[in-house]
Design a protein around this motif. Structure first.
Motif, mmCIF file in Angstrom:
data_model
loop_
_atom_site.group_PDB
_atom_site.id
_atom_site.type_symbol
_atom_site.label_atom_id
_atom_site.label_comp_id
_atom_site.label_asym_id
_atom_site.label_seq_id
_atom_site.Cartn_x
_atom_site.Cartn_y
_atom_site.Cartn_z
ATOM 1 N N UNK A 1 0.811 -1.192 0.000
ATOM 2 C CA UNK A 1 0.000 0.000 0.000
ATOM 3 C C UNK A 1 0.858 1.261 0.000
ATOM 4 N N UNK A 2 2.030 1.190 0.619
ATOM 5 C CA UNK A 2 2.873 2.378 0.703
ATOM 6 C C UNK A 2 3.249 2.876 -0.687
ATOM 7 N N UNK A 3 3.549 1.964 -1.612
ATOM 8 C CA UNK A 3 3.906 2.409 -2.959
ATOM 9 C C UNK A 3 2.705 3.012 -3.669
ATOM 10 N N UNK A 4 1.512 2.450 -3.454
ATOM 11 C CA UNK A 4 0.303 3.032 -4.047
ATOM 12 C C UNK A 4 0.081 4.437 -3.490
ATOM 13 N N UNK A 5 0.255 4.589 -2.199
ATOM 14 C CA UNK A 5 0.046 5.900 -1.594
ATOM 15 C C UNK A 5 1.051 6.908 -2.133
ATOM 16 N N UNK A 6 2.301 6.486 -2.260
ATOM 17 C CA UNK A 6 3.334 7.378 -2.784
ATOM 18 C C UNK A 6 3.041 7.760 -4.237
ATOM 19 N N UNK A 7 2.608 6.785 -5.036
ATOM 20 C CA UNK A 7 2.405 7.005 -6.465
ATOM 21 C C UNK A 7 1.097 7.728 -6.775
ATOM 22 N N UNK A 8 0.022 7.381 -6.060
ATOM 23 C CA UNK A 8 -1.315 7.837 -6.454
ATOM 24 C C UNK A 8 -1.985 8.800 -5.468
ATOM 25 N N UNK A 9 -1.250 9.321 -4.486
ATOM 26 C CA UNK A 9 -1.849 10.180 -3.473
ATOM 27 C C UNK A 9 -2.591 11.371 -4.076
ATOM 28 N N UNK A 10 -2.115 11.900 -5.195
ATOM 29 C CA UNK A 10 -2.768 13.052 -5.822
ATOM 30 C C UNK A 10 -3.944 12.649 -6.705
ATOM 31 N N UNK A 11 -4.105 11.356 -6.972
ATOM 32 C CA UNK A 11 -5.149 10.892 -7.878
ATOM 33 C C UNK A 11 -6.286 10.150 -7.189
ATOM 34 N N UNK A 12 -6.038 9.650 -5.983
ATOM 35 C CA UNK A 12 -7.049 8.851 -5.290
ATOM 36 C C UNK A 12 -7.581 9.587 -4.067
ATOM 37 N N UNK A 13 -8.841 9.332 -3.721
ATOM 38 C CA UNK A 13 -9.392 9.967 -2.517
ATOM 39 C C UNK A 13 -8.720 9.415 -1.263
ATOM 40 N N UNK B 1 -2.346 -12.275 -22.271
ATOM 41 C CA UNK B 1 -2.141 -11.313 -23.348
ATOM 42 C C UNK B 1 -2.362 -9.856 -22.961
ATOM 43 N N UNK B 2 -2.902 -9.572 -21.784
ATOM 44 C CA UNK B 2 -3.196 -8.176 -21.485
ATOM 45 C C UNK B 2 -3.063 -7.865 -20.000
ATOM 46 N N UNK B 3 -2.969 -6.579 -19.691
ATOM 47 C CA UNK B 3 -2.973 -6.087 -18.324
ATOM 48 C C UNK B 3 -3.503 -4.672 -18.329
ATOM 49 N N UNK B 4 -3.913 -4.209 -17.168
ATOM 50 C CA UNK B 4 -4.454 -2.850 -17.023
ATOM 51 C C UNK B 4 -3.453 -2.009 -16.253
ATOM 52 N N UNK B 5 -3.214 -0.794 -16.743
ATOM 53 C CA UNK B 5 -2.235 0.113 -16.147
ATOM 54 C C UNK B 5 -2.878 1.490 -16.018
ATOM 55 N N UNK B 6 -2.579 2.168 -14.928
ATOM 56 C CA UNK B 6 -3.083 3.532 -14.762
ATOM 57 C C UNK B 6 -2.470 4.434 -15.837
ATOM 58 N N UNK B 7 -3.327 5.075 -16.591
ATOM 59 C CA UNK B 7 -2.870 5.967 -17.672
ATOM 60 C C UNK B 7 -1.976 7.078 -17.121
ATOM 61 N N UNK B 8 -2.223 7.474 -15.875
ATOM 62 C CA UNK B 8 -1.461 8.553 -15.247
ATOM 63 C C UNK B 8 -0.138 8.068 -14.645
ATOM 64 N N UNK B 9 0.271 6.844 -14.955
ATOM 65 C CA UNK B 9 1.514 6.290 -14.415
ATOM 66 C C UNK B 9 2.475 5.983 -15.567
ATOM 67 N N UNK B 10 3.146 7.000 -16.112
ATOM 68 C CA UNK B 10 4.019 6.790 -17.265
ATOM 69 C C UNK B 10 5.191 5.854 -16.987
ATOM 70 N N UNK B 11 5.657 5.796 -15.745
ATOM 71 C CA UNK B 11 6.759 4.881 -15.424
ATOM 72 C C UNK B 11 6.326 3.432 -15.610
ATOM 73 N N UNK B 12 5.126 3.100 -15.146
ATOM 74 C CA UNK B 12 4.634 1.729 -15.313
ATOM 75 C C UNK B 12 4.426 1.431 -16.791
#
Length: 103
Positions: free
Chosen positions: A1-13, A60-71
């Motif tokens: 969760x810490x990495x999600x919080x660091x990465x997405x804090x500005x995008x998630x409630x 064959x596929x995966x879902x990635x946050x469009x706002x995460x260019x590093x991923x």
């Protein structure tokens, strides 16, 4: 969760980072990891014995946050390309997920 919080804090409630939500995510991943389906590939990145990241992909596929260019760049380096399909999770409406496929 810490990495999600660091990465997405500005995008998630803020409620996305509550203990209740964190528990739900841990339970979800425990179920996913216990199923051991042959068509899924899970990779874990470690540094000094600690997990620092992970990725999960189907055949064959995966879902990635469009706002995460590093991923997105990581998956592109590993043969994936965006196919133009997008979706939004109602619980995280600030994030648009895009589907990446490996030809």
């Amino acid at each position: 969760m810490a990495t999600w919080q660091e990465t997405y804090t500005d995008l998630l409630p803020a409620e996305f980072f509550t203990e209740g939500h964190s528990r739900q995510r841990r339970e979800m991943w425990a179920r996913i990891l216990s199923e051991q389906r042959a068509e899924w590939s899970i990779r874990v990145a470690e540094s000094d014995g600690e997990i620092i990241g992970f990725a999960m992909a189907g055949p064959v596929s995966l879902w990635v946050a469009k706002q995460n260019p590093r991923a997105m760049a990581f998956y592109r380096r590993n043969g994936f390309r965006c196919d133009g399909t997008e979706k939004r999770d109602p619980g995280a409406s600030a994030i648009t997920d895009i589907r990446m496929v490996r030809p």
